[in-house]
Design a protein around this motif. Structure first.
Motif, mmCIF file in Angstrom:
data_model
loop_
_atom_site.group_PDB
_atom_site.id
_atom_site.type_symbol
_atom_site.label_atom_id
_atom_site.label_comp_id
_atom_site.label_asym_id
_atom_site.label_seq_id
_atom_site.Cartn_x
_atom_site.Cartn_y
_atom_site.Cartn_z
ATOM 1 N N LEU A 60 1.175 -7.396 1.475
ATOM 2 C CA LEU A 60 1.356 -7.681 0.059
ATOM 3 C C LEU A 60 2.628 -7.027 -0.464
ATOM 4 O O LEU A 60 3.384 -7.620 -1.238
ATOM 5 N N LEU A 61 2.864 -5.796 -0.051
ATOM 6 C CA LEU A 61 4.074 -5.103 -0.466
ATOM 7 C C LEU A 61 5.307 -5.854 0.014
ATOM 8 O O LEU A 61 6.283 -6.029 -0.726
ATOM 9 N N THR A 62 5.267 -6.338 1.256
ATOM 10 C CA THR A 62 6.392 -7.108 1.785
ATOM 11 C C THR A 62 6.623 -8.366 0.963
ATOM 12 O O THR A 62 7.772 -8.716 0.645
ATOM 13 N N GLY A 63 5.537 -9.056 0.598
ATOM 14 C CA GLY A 63 5.672 -10.261 -0.218
ATOM 15 C C GLY A 63 6.276 -9.968 -1.582
ATOM 16 O O GLY A 63 7.124 -10.723 -2.073
ATOM 17 N N LEU A 64 5.839 -8.883 -2.203
ATOM 18 C CA LEU A 64 6.381 -8.523 -3.509
ATOM 19 C C LEU A 64 7.868 -8.204 -3.408
ATOM 20 O O LEU A 64 8.662 -8.574 -4.285
ATOM 21 N N ASP A 65 8.266 -7.522 -2.361
ATOM 22 C CA ASP A 65 9.674 -7.171 -2.192
ATOM 23 C C ASP A 65 10.529 -8.383 -1.843
ATOM 24 O O ASP A 65 11.641 -8.541 -2.358
#
Length: 232
Positions: free
Chosen positions: A12-17
Motif C-alpha cells: 500500500l505504501l508503494t502504491g501511495l508513493d
C-alpha cells in the motif's frame, strides 16, 4: 475493529508513493456494507445534509455523521489512523514540513478540537442516475491530515453502473494526469487530501491532488468517506 489480516501495508505504501493512491481490499463484508449504507435513512445519525447542486459541487447528496459515530465507522477510523499516521509523518519528512502526527487518533483529534475544529467529518454519500461529484479537496480548517479513504458500499454492475472514483494530479508546469480507480464492494481507496510528495531530480516536491466521481449511468451508489481531521 480488526483490519483484514491479508492487508499488505508495504505494498500500500508503494502504491501511495508511486501512483498517489492504494486500494485496501476486503475492508467490509457485503453485510457490513449494506448495514452502513442503511444508516443513510436514519436522520438522527447525522449533523447535516448537503445537496451538491445547490453549491455547484456536482449532483447527488451527502450527510455528515454526528458524534458519537456509529460503531463500524468509529472502529474503522480508529484502526486505520495509526497506519496512515506513519505514512503521513514520512511524507512530512520528505517534503519537508514541520510537525508530526501523534500515533493515536484520539491524540490527533485533541489537537483539532483545541484549534476549534470540533465537528466530525466522516460522511455517507448517495448517488442516483445522472449524479456525479466534481473534483475537489476535503479541507475543513487549518489542521489537515494528509490522507483519507472512501469505502464503496454498493456493488458495481449489480447496484449501479458508471460512478467511477476519479483522481487528478497536477504537477508544477505540467498537464494534469487523471486516474480511474476501480473498486469492488467493501474495498477502500486511500488517497491524499491535498497534496503528496513526488521524487524529482532535485529531491521531493509537492503535487496537488483532487478527487471526484464520474456520472452514474444506472442504479444507486453509496459510499462511506472517512476523513481524519475534524471541521471548524
Amino acid at each position: 475493529m480488526q483490519l483484514p489480516n491479508d492487508v499488505g501495508w508495504p505494498d500500500l505504501l508503494t502504491g501511495l508513493d508511486e501512483r498517489g493512491y492504494a486500494v485496501l481490499p476486503g475492508l467490509l463484508s457485503e453485510r457490513e456494507c449494506r448495514s452502513v449504507a442503511a444508516l443513510y435513512a436514519d436522520e438522527a445519525a447525522f449533523r447535516s445534509r448537503v445537496i451538491m447542486a445547490r453549491h455547484n459541487f456536482g449532483r447527488g447528496e451527502y450527510k455528515y455523521l454526528r458524534y458519537p459515530l456509529p460503531s463500524a465507522v468509529e472502529g474503522l477510523r480508529q484502526a486505520i489512523y495509526p497506519r496512515l499516521a506513519s505514512i503521513a509523518n514520512r511524507w512530512r519528512e520528505r517534503l519537508p514540513e514541520e510537525g508530526r502526527f501523534p500515533p493515536s487518533l484520539d491524540a490527533y483529534l485533541e489537537q483539532c478540537h483545541a484549534a476549534g475544529q470540533e465537528r466530525p467529518t466522516p460522511l455517507l454519500l448517495k448517488y442516483e442516475v445522472g449524479d456525479y461529484n466534481c473534483l475537489h479537496q476535503d479541507l475543513y480548517g487549518d489542521l489537515v491530515f494528509p490522507l483519507q479513504l472512501t469505502v464503496l458500499l454498493s456493488a458495481p454492475e449489480e447496484d449501479f453502473t458508471g460512478g467511477e472514483f476519479l483522481l487528478v494530479e497536477q504537477r508544477p508546469r505540467a498537464q494534469s494526469k487523471g486516474e480511474v480507480v476501480p473498486l469492488r464492494q467493501g474495498e477502500a481507496v486511500i488517497f491524499p487530501v491535498h497534496h503528496r510528495p513526488v521524487e524529482g531530480t532535485r529531491g521531493p516536491y509537492r503535487v496537488t491532488m483532487r478527487h471526484g466521481v464520474s456520472r452514474l449511468r444506472s442504479g444507486q451508489r453509496y459510499t462511506l468517506g472517512i476523513i481524519f481531521h475534524d471541521a471548524a
